[in-house]
Enzyme design. Structure first.
Site, PDB file in Angstrom:
ATOM      1  N   ASP A  94       0.838  -1.210   0.000  1.00 50.66           N
ATOM      2  CA  ASP A  94       0.000   0.000   0.000  1.00 50.66           C
ATOM      3  C   ASP A  94       0.871   1.257   0.000  1.00 50.66           C
ATOM      4  O   ASP A  94       0.369   2.371  -0.127  1.00 50.66           O
ATOM      5  CB  ASP A  94      -1.008  -0.004   1.160  1.00 50.66           C
ATOM      6  CG  ASP A  94      -0.361  -0.110   2.520  1.00 50.66           C
ATOM      7  OD1 ASP A  94       0.876  -0.230   2.598  1.00 50.66           O
ATOM      8  OD2 ASP A  94      -1.104  -0.058   3.529  1.00 50.66           O
ATOM      9  N   SER A  95       2.201   1.061   0.065  1.00 50.79           N
ATOM     10  CA  SER A  95       3.129   2.175  -0.161  1.00 50.79           C
ATOM     11  C   SER A  95       2.915   2.768  -1.553  1.00 50.79           C
ATOM     12  O   SER A  95       3.339   3.893  -1.818  1.00 50.79           O
ATOM     13  CB  SER A  95       4.578   1.694  -0.015  1.00 50.79           C
ATOM     14  OG  SER A  95       4.801   0.534  -0.791  1.00 50.79           O
TER      15      SER A  95
ATOM     16  N   ASP B 292      -1.230  -6.035  -0.530  1.00 50.67           N
ATOM     17  CA  ASP B 292      -1.559  -5.445   0.768  1.00 50.67           C
ATOM     18  C   ASP B 292      -3.057  -5.164   0.894  1.00 50.67           C
ATOM     19  O   ASP B 292      -3.687  -4.702  -0.065  1.00 50.67           O
ATOM     20  CB  ASP B 292      -0.839  -4.095   0.904  1.00 50.67           C
ATOM     21  CG  ASP B 292       0.273  -4.126   1.925  1.00 50.67           C
ATOM     22  OD1 ASP B 292       0.286  -5.035   2.784  1.00 50.67           O
ATOM     23  OD2 ASP B 292       1.137  -3.231   1.858  1.00 50.67           O
TER      24      ASP B 292
ATOM     25  N   LYS C 146      -1.541  -9.339   2.555  1.00 51.92           N
ATOM     26  CA  LYS C 146      -0.797  -8.942   3.755  1.00 51.92           C
ATOM     27  C   LYS C 146      -1.621  -7.944   4.540  1.00 51.92           C
ATOM     28  O   LYS C 146      -2.303  -7.100   3.943  1.00 51.92           O
ATOM     29  CB  LYS C 146       0.555  -8.327   3.376  1.00 51.92           C
ATOM     30  CG  LYS C 146       1.317  -7.780   4.591  1.00 51.92           C
ATOM     31  CD  LYS C 146       2.768  -7.446   4.283  1.00 51.92           C
ATOM     32  CE  LYS C 146       3.010  -6.091   3.683  1.00 51.92           C
ATOM     33  NZ  LYS C 146       2.535  -4.949   4.476  1.00 51.92           N
TER      34      LYS C 146
ATOM     35  N   GLU D 289      -1.533  -5.509   8.437  1.00 61.07           N
ATOM     36  CA  GLU D 289      -0.700  -5.009   9.535  1.00 61.07           C
ATOM     37  C   GLU D 289      -1.348  -5.293  10.887  1.00 61.07           C
ATOM     38  O   GLU D 289      -2.560  -5.095  11.052  1.00 61.07           O
ATOM     39  CB  GLU D 289      -0.490  -3.494   9.383  1.00 61.07           C
ATOM     40  CG  GLU D 289       0.309  -3.141   8.153  1.00 61.07           C
ATOM     41  CD  GLU D 289       0.602  -1.646   8.021  1.00 61.07           C
ATOM     42  OE1 GLU D 289       0.355  -0.877   8.978  1.00 61.07           O
ATOM     43  OE2 GLU D 289       1.074  -1.256   6.945  1.00 61.07           O
TER      44      GLU D 289
ATOM     45  N   GLU E   1       9.122  -4.605  10.413  1.00 60.98           N
ATOM     46  CA  GLU E   1       9.579  -3.299   9.911  1.00 60.98           C
ATOM     47  C   GLU E   1      10.074  -2.403  11.050  1.00 60.98           C
ATOM     48  O   GLU E   1       9.499  -2.403  12.148  1.00 60.98           O
ATOM     49  CB  GLU E   1       8.422  -2.603   9.167  1.00 60.98           C
ATOM     50  CG  GLU E   1       8.837  -1.232   8.629  1.00 60.98           C
ATOM     51  CD  GLU E   1       7.874  -0.623   7.615  1.00 60.98           C
ATOM     52  OE1 GLU E   1       6.869  -1.271   7.261  1.00 60.98           O
ATOM     53  OE2 GLU E   1       8.149   0.518   7.183  1.00 60.98           O
TER      54      GLU E   1
HETATM   55  O1  KIV Z   1       3.521  -1.182   1.665  1.00 61.03           O
HETATM   56  C1  KIV Z   1       4.691  -1.610   1.645  1.00 61.03           C
HETATM   57  O2  KIV Z   1       5.484  -1.310   0.744  1.00 61.03           O
HETATM   58  C2  KIV Z   1       5.112  -2.471   2.731  1.00 61.03           C
HETATM   59  C3  KIV Z   1       6.571  -2.791   2.818  1.00 61.03           C
HETATM   60  C4  KIV Z   1       7.288  -1.633   3.389  1.00 61.03           C
HETATM   61  C5  KIV Z   1       6.828  -4.032   3.595  1.00 61.03           C
HETATM   62  O3  KIV Z   1       4.330  -2.873   3.528  1.00 61.03           O
END
Ligand code: KIV
Length: 282
Positions: free
Chosen positions: A51-52, A90, A120, A122, A189
């Site tokens: 989600d970055s 994500d 994924k 969090e 992280e």
């Molecule tokens: O969103 C992302 O890029 C991440 C990585 C930093 C692991 O969760």
């Protein structure tokens, strides 16, 4: 240059990633687009559609700018551009926290609409129930503990974890909870090196470090940070392996100069009525 995509589906599965615990470190990178996925696929074990993407490609201040539609569109592009890597997408903030039913519904939508191998999310102890529910629905889950970018507003910044005893106990509890809930691997992280290493030795699923420890079972970086394309601040834990930002700026400067001096387009870039040997294709 990108190699040809293999024609058979020989993707690395989440269970293969799980079996790599303690072995040769897992190579993971984020990817958001078709061309970058094609370039990375031959070199990595796992591609994360993080989600970055909301910050890196869409210019949002935090990952809270990501929507499920954004994640699905980028997930589809990365699936089209890869054939070998395990692709994980994500789950954006707001799509899984409320209830197990919400989490399963969102995970199923992401998996069905992208064809990705896993999702994924969090959180540790607080999200273990969501992880267990998604896994029970047949969708593999990667966990994410330590510094949680989706909580950055709540926490008042990007705070490194594991500096206090309280922090350490919570991190260990999170790692154990994610493992017990059935995740096939977990991202750690922004965590003090010795704590990330200790967690790696305590749990039986692979740990994937980012700003964590070389002892983790694998490493991940945000692709744009790693190749020097990030225009804003780059975190301390990033190593830049290339300066694509400089390459693009230099190319743009040369192009601008050639357009202004009318040296581009040159004879090779225009169509002459005298030469039709190449047909009409551009
Ligand atoms: O969103 C992302 O890029 C991440 C990585 C930093 C692991 O969760």
């Amino acid at each position: 240059m990108a190699t040809e995509l293999p024609t058979t589906d020989s993707r690395i599965s989440p269970s293969l990633i799980r079996q790599r615990k303690g072995g040769t470190p897992l190579v993971c990178l984020t990817a958001y687009t078709y061309p970058v996925a094609r370039l990375l696929d031959p070199h990595v074990d796992l591609l994360l559609v993080g989600d970055s993407v909301a910050m890196v490609l869409h210019g949002h201040q935090t990952t809270l700018g990501a929507s499920i539609e954004m994640m699905i569109a980028h997930g589809q592009a990365v699936m089209r551009g890869s054939a070998r890597a395990c692709v994980v997408v994500d789950m954006p903030a707001g799509t899984y926290e409320d209830s197990a039913a919400q989490a399963v519904g969102s995970a199923r939508r992401i998996a069905d609409e992208t064809g990705c191998q896993a999702v994924k999310l969090e959180g540790g102890v607080d999200m273990a129930g969501r992880i267990a529910a998604i896994v029970a629905a047949g969708i593999p889950v990667m966990g994410h503990i330590g510094l949680l970018p989706q909580s950055v507003e709540k926490e008042g910044g990007y705070k490194i974890k594991g500096r206090t005893n309280e922090n350490v106990a919570a991190l260990v509890a999170d790692a154990l909870a994610v493992e017990k809930a059935g995740a096939f691997s977990v991202v750690i992280e922004g965590t003090i090196e010795a704590i990330a290493a200790d967690i790696t030795h305590r749990i039986a699923i692979p740990t994937i470090g980012i700003g964590a420890s070389a002892d983790c079972d694998g490493q991940i970086l945000v692709i744009d940070d790693m190749v020097g394309l990030t225009v804003d601040r780059v975190p301390k834990f990033v190593k830049e392996y290339a300066d694509l930002g400089g390459v693009i700026a230099h190319a743009a400067e040369r192009y601008a100069s050639e357009v202004r001096s009318r040296t581009f387009p040159g004879p090779a870039h225009v169509f002459s009525s005298k030469n039709t040997s190449g047909g009409d294709d551009a």
